[in-house]
Enzyme design. Structure first.
Site, PDB file in Angstrom:
ATOM      1  N   GLY A  40      -1.043  15.915  17.666  1.00  0.00           N
ATOM      2  CA  GLY A  40      -2.064  15.876  18.720  1.00  0.00           C
ATOM      3  C   GLY A  40      -1.517  16.469  20.012  1.00  0.00           C
ATOM      4  O   GLY A  40      -0.322  16.743  20.122  1.00  0.00           O
ATOM      5  N   LYS A  95       3.331   7.633   5.847  1.00  0.00           N
ATOM      6  CA  LYS A  95       3.300   6.382   6.604  1.00  0.00           C
ATOM      7  C   LYS A  95       1.967   6.188   7.337  1.00  0.00           C
ATOM      8  O   LYS A  95       1.417   5.093   7.341  1.00  0.00           O
ATOM      9  CB  LYS A  95       4.474   6.333   7.601  1.00  0.00           C
ATOM     10  CG  LYS A  95       5.793   6.012   6.900  1.00  0.00           C
ATOM     11  CD  LYS A  95       6.982   6.185   7.802  1.00  0.00           C
ATOM     12  CE  LYS A  95       7.189   5.014   8.716  1.00  0.00           C
ATOM     13  NZ  LYS A  95       8.469   5.153   9.469  1.00  0.00           N
ATOM     14  N   ASN A 103      -2.269  -1.043   9.510  1.00  0.00           N
ATOM     15  CA  ASN A 103      -2.277  -1.541  10.897  1.00  0.00           C
ATOM     16  C   ASN A 103      -3.667  -1.437  11.536  1.00  0.00           C
ATOM     17  O   ASN A 103      -4.088  -2.332  12.269  1.00  0.00           O
ATOM     18  CB  ASN A 103      -1.244  -0.787  11.741  1.00  0.00           C
ATOM     19  CG  ASN A 103       0.177  -1.149  11.332  1.00  0.00           C
ATOM     20  OD1 ASN A 103       0.437  -2.274  10.895  1.00  0.00           O
ATOM     21  ND2 ASN A 103       1.091  -0.202  11.444  1.00  0.00           N
ATOM     22  N   TYR A 149       0.022  13.810   1.359  1.00  0.00           N
ATOM     23  CA  TYR A 149      -1.272  13.639   2.040  1.00  0.00           C
ATOM     24  C   TYR A 149      -2.297  13.022   1.079  1.00  0.00           C
ATOM     25  O   TYR A 149      -2.926  12.019   1.394  1.00  0.00           O
ATOM     26  CB  TYR A 149      -1.749  15.005   2.525  1.00  0.00           C
ATOM     27  CG  TYR A 149      -3.000  14.989   3.367  1.00  0.00           C
ATOM     28  CD1 TYR A 149      -3.019  14.371   4.608  1.00  0.00           C
ATOM     29  CD2 TYR A 149      -4.161  15.627   2.929  1.00  0.00           C
ATOM     30  CE1 TYR A 149      -4.169  14.379   5.395  1.00  0.00           C
ATOM     31  CE2 TYR A 149      -5.309  15.644   3.706  1.00  0.00           C
ATOM     32  CZ  TYR A 149      -5.309  15.023   4.939  1.00  0.00           C
ATOM     33  OH  TYR A 149      -6.443  15.032   5.718  1.00  0.00           O
ATOM     34  N   LYS A 153      -3.917   9.264   1.364  1.00  0.00           N
ATOM     35  CA  LYS A 153      -5.345   9.061   1.631  1.00  0.00           C
ATOM     36  C   LYS A 153      -6.006   8.274   0.500  1.00  0.00           C
ATOM     37  O   LYS A 153      -6.929   7.492   0.734  1.00  0.00           O
ATOM     38  CB  LYS A 153      -6.041  10.409   1.819  1.00  0.00           C
ATOM     39  CG  LYS A 153      -5.667  11.114   3.127  1.00  0.00           C
ATOM     40  CD  LYS A 153      -6.236  10.414   4.350  1.00  0.00           C
ATOM     41  CE  LYS A 153      -6.036  11.237   5.611  1.00  0.00           C
ATOM     42  NZ  LYS A 153      -6.567  10.569   6.811  1.00  0.00           N
ATOM     43  N   TYR A 163      -9.481  -4.598   1.864  1.00  0.00           N
ATOM     44  CA  TYR A 163      -9.751  -5.410   3.067  1.00  0.00           C
ATOM     45  C   TYR A 163     -11.229  -5.790   3.141  1.00  0.00           C
ATOM     46  O   TYR A 163     -11.583  -6.857   3.616  1.00  0.00           O
ATOM     47  CB  TYR A 163      -9.327  -4.653   4.334  1.00  0.00           C
ATOM     48  CG  TYR A 163      -7.956  -5.074   4.817  1.00  0.00           C
ATOM     49  CD1 TYR A 163      -6.822  -4.795   4.048  1.00  0.00           C
ATOM     50  CD2 TYR A 163      -7.789  -5.758   6.014  1.00  0.00           C
ATOM     51  CE1 TYR A 163      -5.564  -5.198   4.475  1.00  0.00           C
ATOM     52  CE2 TYR A 163      -6.536  -6.161   6.449  1.00  0.00           C
ATOM     53  CZ  TYR A 163      -5.429  -5.872   5.680  1.00  0.00           C
ATOM     54  OH  TYR A 163      -4.193  -6.275   6.100  1.00  0.00           O
TER      55      TYR A 163
END
Ligand code: UDP
Length: 313
Positions: A40, A95, A103, A149, A153, A163
């Site tokens: 970014g 990660k 998180n 990647y 994903k 969750y």
């Protein structure tokens, strides 16, 4: 601060994240952008620095995060997204897709917020079903160079739905197909900025393989609209958002040459390992549940993107 809803956007200083910051500010939200700035760039959000409803937090979402006050939505957009970037940051990519998603979900759970996962067409790998529907399980090499990647994903989708099932966190999952537009890094290695950079500098356009592999390119503004609608819809997903117009990479190179008026030629170089041969979203679900479909054609989008990059030469 008067009662506006708060949205946390991870990857908020990135290409898509920063456009989302703009959209949510425009819609009257309070926005907290979180980014560790490995891919970014603060320039993408510099125009928001005096905005009262905007905050930036330099933080790696792969590490636990605490945010004071109420949060209504957590949008997890942090990740290197260009094959060149995720090969340069393989561990960080794994990660952020795994620990970072965990998180983000933890934050959403603690705040009773809705969690929105930016997943990807890469979960379909090198697809054997075409176009790709959300029901297709994909064809992914679990240990090739792109797996950092793709598998991150895929894990991200799994933990997001876990969750939802076990902790009752409200979730939405989008699968984003190739998207382009202003604020991409010119050197990020993806085909759109690469060809534009090469065309604007009169250098050969580097077509990998024979250029017969296909991609479907969505302009960022259409994508942002799809994200906004999915977030506020009742449909959990996963849902494809992308432009179903499908082009070979060679056709795309020729279009960039034509629209830029460059004298550049085409130069062929080897196809990267596990490069998907075809990709096109089936957007039936998005049409049905979001009344969404892209509005910006490739020609118009590339013209606008060329102009944006030209201004920054
Ligand atoms: N590609 C290319 N030349 C470039 C960069 C990419 O021919 O300079 C090809 C690449 O091999 C792939 C397609 O363009 O087939 C899209 O690549 P990109 O890196 O944009 O993203 P992907 O869709 O593979 O994730």
């Amino acid at each position: 601060m008067k009662k506006c809803k708060t949205v946390v956007i991870t990857g908020g200083a990135g290409f898509l994240g920063s456009h989302l910051c703009d959209r949510f500010i425009l819609e009257g939200y309070r926005v907290i952008a979180v980014d560790n700035l490995i891919t970014g760039n603060m320039k993408n959000i510099a125009h928001l620095k005096d905005e009262k409803r905007f905050d930036f937090l330099k933080h790696d979402i792969s590490k636990p995060i605490t945010i004071p006050g109420k949060v209504d939505y957590v949008l997890h957009f942090a990740s290197p997204a260009s094959p060149v970037d995720y090969l340069m940051f393989p561990i960080e990519t794994l990660k952020v897709g795994s620990l970072g998603t965990h998180n983000g979900l933890g934050l959403a759970k603690a705040k009773k917020a809705r969690f929105f996962l930016a997943s990807t067409s890469e979960v379909y790998g090198d697809p054997q079903v075409h176009p790709q529907k959300e029901t297709y399980w994909g064809h992914v090499n679990p240990n090739g160079p792109r797996s950092v990647y793709d598998e991150a994903k895929r894990f991200a989708e799994a933990i997001t739905l876990a969750y939802n099932r076990y902790h009752k966190v409200d979730v939405r999952i989008i699968r984003i197909f190739n998207t382009y537009g202003p604020r991409m890094r010119i050197k990020d290695g993806r085909v759109v900025p690469n060809f534009i950079d090469q065309a604007l500098h009169g250098k050969p356009l580097t077509v990998y393989g024979n250029g017969q592999q296909t991609r479907s390119f969505c302009y960022y503004s259409d994508l942002v609209e799809g994200i906004y609608r999915l977030l506020l819809s009742d449909y959990a997903g996963p849902m494809n958002i992308g432009n179903p117009g499908e082009f070979t990479i060679l056709e795309f190179a020729q279009l960039v040459i034509k629209l830029s008026g460059t004298k550049s030629r085409i130069a062929y170089s080897p196809l990267p390992v596990d490069d998907p041969k075809q990709r096109r979203p089936d957007i039936t679900l998005a049409k049905k549940h979001l009344q969404w479909q892209p509005k910006v054609g490739l020609k118009q989008g590339i013209k606008e993107t060329l102009a944006w990059f030209q201004d920054r030469l």
